[in-house]
Design a protein around this motif. Structure first.
Motif, short mmCIF file in Angstrom:
data_model
loop_
_atom_site.label_atom_id
_atom_site.label_comp_id
_atom_site.label_asym_id
_atom_site.label_seq_id
_atom_site.Cartn_x
_atom_site.Cartn_y
_atom_site.Cartn_z
N ASP A 1 0.71 6.74 8.83
CA ASP A 1 0.22 7.72 7.86
C ASP A 1 0.70 9.11 8.28
N SER B 1 5.50 2.93 -0.73
CA SER B 1 4.30 3.33 -1.47
C SER B 1 3.21 3.76 -0.49
N ARG B 2 2.18 4.42 -1.06
CA ARG B 2 1.05 4.87 -0.25
C ARG B 2 -0.21 4.13 -0.69
N ARG B 3 -0.91 3.55 0.29
CA ARG B 3 -2.10 2.77 -0.01
C ARG B 3 -3.33 3.68 -0.17
N ALA B 4 -4.43 3.05 -0.59
CA ALA B 4 -5.67 3.81 -0.81
C ALA B 4 -6.18 4.45 0.47
N ASP B 5 -5.92 3.84 1.64
CA ASP B 5 -6.40 4.40 2.90
C ASP B 5 -5.48 5.50 3.44
N GLY B 6 -4.42 5.84 2.70
CA GLY B 6 -3.52 6.91 3.11
C GLY B 6 -2.31 6.45 3.91
N SER B 7 -2.26 5.18 4.27
CA SER B 7 -1.12 4.69 5.04
C SER B 7 0.04 4.35 4.12
#
Length: 692
Positions: free
Chosen positions: A114, A148-154
């Protein structure tokens, strides 16, 4: 404490390991970077060295060296090798490399990638990290991979498994497949681990963690078994990319990422001898790592094997003819014919060229068909030193190869150019019809005669039949000549080349081009000038066997206990001759331990060597025949009875000698005579007569 760049780290590593002053050009060549980059980074490196109690010394015409106690140098080397990427001053390209490696799984396993991790590890702001990720997203999109960027910011990358592995391989290949593999194989507890860490640098070592927890030894055994099944060896430079790709395959499969669908037509696979080798490699992987490889992974291994150049040796049974070999043979015929036509000479009579091209072209066709790019470390030098020949090969490949498998990239063209360059070096000198030239000069008689003499000296096929002043030339009554060389423009039916009376390099090149054009129209053999224009100056000045070998560099019927003693005895002759430092001999032994049987290049013949930076002073070659053959570990070419120890200082100065050695190795009768020689005189006579 001053922060080093990764490049400065590697430059200091080279100088700290050197036993004497090194010319900056040699440092640059060892690292594959421009000399001006070495000069720039040494300014930063000198500051870092001061903090270690050391001093960087430079002297024009001598080079650079590090002054200080041996203890301080050892300590500095350890600190240099232990630097983490977070302690380096990374440029934008290095930052993106590290970020991409993290996205692919390098570094601490299970740790999310992240913004916080990137900014902390790379020492950059969120804004810079965002900019780097935008650039990476574009790079990955071109390879059908999404970032891409996941919901947790990673951040997360996703795409075809084959594409992800290829991206990871390209990252490691930046430091050279051979260097990365040796680093992995040595392991952290090896006495040479520190040396390999210094060679790769901190960024290279970080990228290599993509292969963490993969034991390399089973892969070496699996590849050796694969070679045995197809009765051929992988060429030494090519085997390291193969091993790295297999290690990536194992790493990904063990993590649960597999390729299910075959990447090659299974019907085609059954006809290829490489398929049996791939199946053998796959069995070795399954047994060693306790995993099951689906059909798609076995198909991928077959593709890797097909894309790896093999080398059969004198006395070895030929590989079975298959559809790809036949196709390569047809393309070689057309390619040699096309290049011959463009050069105005017949290279089709060179059986060695045809044989080498056929072995080379089969994996090339696979790489082109599947868009598998390779790195050619010699590309820039080949294009610079063979400009005419490179263009000829490029034009021929666009006519012969491109319609079948698509455009041929410059890296592949450079390799093809080297094969044709070697053929030109072997081409016999002209003994037939000569070209007649008229010299027309506006200067005095002395200048005219200098020009005429220079022409005949530079172009051995050219006869200057007359010299005339410009003022008295009657273009309607020219003598019977093929060419007019004039210092002023003329309009006439005979071809005219306008030159400076002193014949600078540009005029010599123009003359060579014109002579080549004339030869294409009606002559079948190249002039010495044409061959000179097509052959690089380094090749023309490279040393032959007769210039390298003498009585002090040969030893006959030497008793040795094992392979390493045989290498050391051959190396000792190079040391005594002043061609190498003593550390070069140990580097040859170390290379043998790492690559093992790959230095056994023909039945009963070993060619140990090391890198120029390992202590080579000049080009050198020694020959040792053994009283009793000893095993080197090669499955088909053991035991070894003849050892040729070699030292090179660059890529070109030894090419002529190697061309002559190749001719010797292809002749079983001559090799037998080498083994049977009982005196140094007899051995030298056999070797040199084999190549004259």
């Amino acid at each position: 404490m001053v922060s080093l760049t990764p490049r400065a780290q590697q430059i200091l590593a080279v100088l700290l390991s050197a036993k004497a002053a090194m010319p900056l050009s040699q440092v640059a060549e060892a690292l594959g970077i421009p000399e001006r980059a070495v000069r720039y980074d040494l300014e930063l490196g000198s500051v870092w060295l001061k903090h270690q109690g050391l001093k960087l010394e430079t002297q024009s015409g001598v080079g650079a060296w590090i002054k200080g106690s041996q203890a301080d140098k050892v300590q500095a080397s350890r600190r240099l090798g232990s630097l983490h990427v977070s302690q380096l001053n990374l440029n934008p390209e290095d930052r993106r490399v590290v970020a991409l490696a993290i996205l692919l799984g390098a570094g601490e396993p299970g740790q999310a990638c992240d913004y916080e991790r990137l900014t902390e590890l790379l020492g950059i702001s969120h804004r810079t990290a965002y900019s780097d990720l935008v650039d990476l997203r574009k790079y990955l999109a071109a390879k059908d991979v999404t970032l891409s960027r996941r919901a947790d910011g990673s951040f997360h990358i996703q795409g075809p498994e084959v594409a992800l592995r290829e991206i990871a391989f390209r990252l490691m290949e930046r430091w050279g497949a051979e260097r990365v593999w040796k680093y992995l194989r040595a392991g952290p507890d090896s006495p040479d681990a520190e040396l390999y860490r210094l060679e790769l640098g901190s960024v290279g070592c970080f990228v290599a963690t993509l292969l963490a927890h993969v034991d390399p030894e089973p892969l070496v055994r699996a590849v050796q078994a694969g070679q045995e099944s197809m009765k051929a060896s992988f060429a030494e430079p090519d085997v390291f990319p193969l091993l790295l790709k297999l290690a990536l395959l194992v790493r990904r499969v063990l993590k649960g990422y597999v390729t299910v669908e075959p990447v090659l037509d299974t019907a085609l696979l059954s006809t290829l001898p490489e398929a049996a080798a791939a199946a053998s490699v796959a069995r070795g992987i399954e047994n060693a790592y306790g995993c099951r490889l689906p059909t798609g992974e076995v198909s991928l291994i077959t593709l890797y094997v097909l894309a790896t150049k093999t080398a059969t040796h004198p006395g070895s049974p030929a590989m079975p003819e298959d559809v790809l070999s036949k196709l390569a043979g047809h393309i070689v015929d057309d390619l040699v014919s096309d290049v011959s036509d463009r050069l105005g000479l017949d290279l089709g009579v060179d059986s060695m060229l045809r044989e080498d091209l056929r072995a080379h072209l089969k994996p090339v066709l696979i790489r082109l068909a599947f868009s598998m790019k390779i790195r050619n470390p010699l590309e820039d030098q080949v294009r610079e030193d063979y400009p005419i020949l490179y263009r000829v090969v490029e034009a021929a490949a666009s006519e012969v190869v491109a319609p079948l498998v698509g455009p041929v990239p410059s890296s592949e063209l450079a390799y093809l150019t080297m094969h044709f360059g070697a053929a030109l070096e072997r081409a016999p000198r002209f003994t037939g019809q000569r070209l007649k030239a008229l010299v027309v000069c506006s200067s005095g008689i002395a200048t005219s005669r200098i020009l005429a003499s220079r022409l005949e000296r530079e172009f051995s096929r050219l006869d200057v039949v007359d010299i005339r002043p410009t003022a008295s030339v009657d273009i309607s009554k020219l003598p019977d000549v093929d060419l007019v060389v004039s210092t002023t423009p003329l309009q006439c039916e005979v071809p005219v080349v306008v030159v400076n009376p002193l014949l600078p390099a540009g005029d010599l090149s123009a003359l060579a081009e014109k002579l080549r054009a004339l030869e294409r129209k009606g002559l079948t053999e190249p002039s010495t000038a044409t061959r000179a224009a097509l052959t690089p100056s380094r090749m023309r000045s490279s040393l032959c066997l007769a210039e390298l070998l003498h009585h002090g560099l040969v030893s006959v019927s030497l008793p040795v206990q094992d392979s390493e003693q045989a290498i050391r005895e051959a190396g000792r002759l190079l040391v005594l001759d002043g061609a190498v430092e003593e550390r070069y001999v140990e580097a040859m032994v170390r290379t043998y331990r790492e690559v093992g049987p790959y230095i056994v290049i023909a039945a009963g013949v070993a060619l140990p060597h090391a890198r120029p930076e390992d202590g080579a002073i000049r080009v050198g070659l020694s020959v040792v025949t053994l009283a009793d053959p000893v095993p080197f570990g090669h499955r088909t070419n053991d035991p070894v009875s003849v050892v040729f120890a070699f030292a090179g200082i660059d890529y070109f100065s030894h090419l002529r000698a190697f061309t002559e050695l190749a001719s010797l190795f292809r002749d079983p009768e001559r090799l037998a005579a080498v083994r049977q020689a009982r005196t140094a005189d007899e051995l030298l006579t056999v070797i040199l007569s084999a190549v004259t």
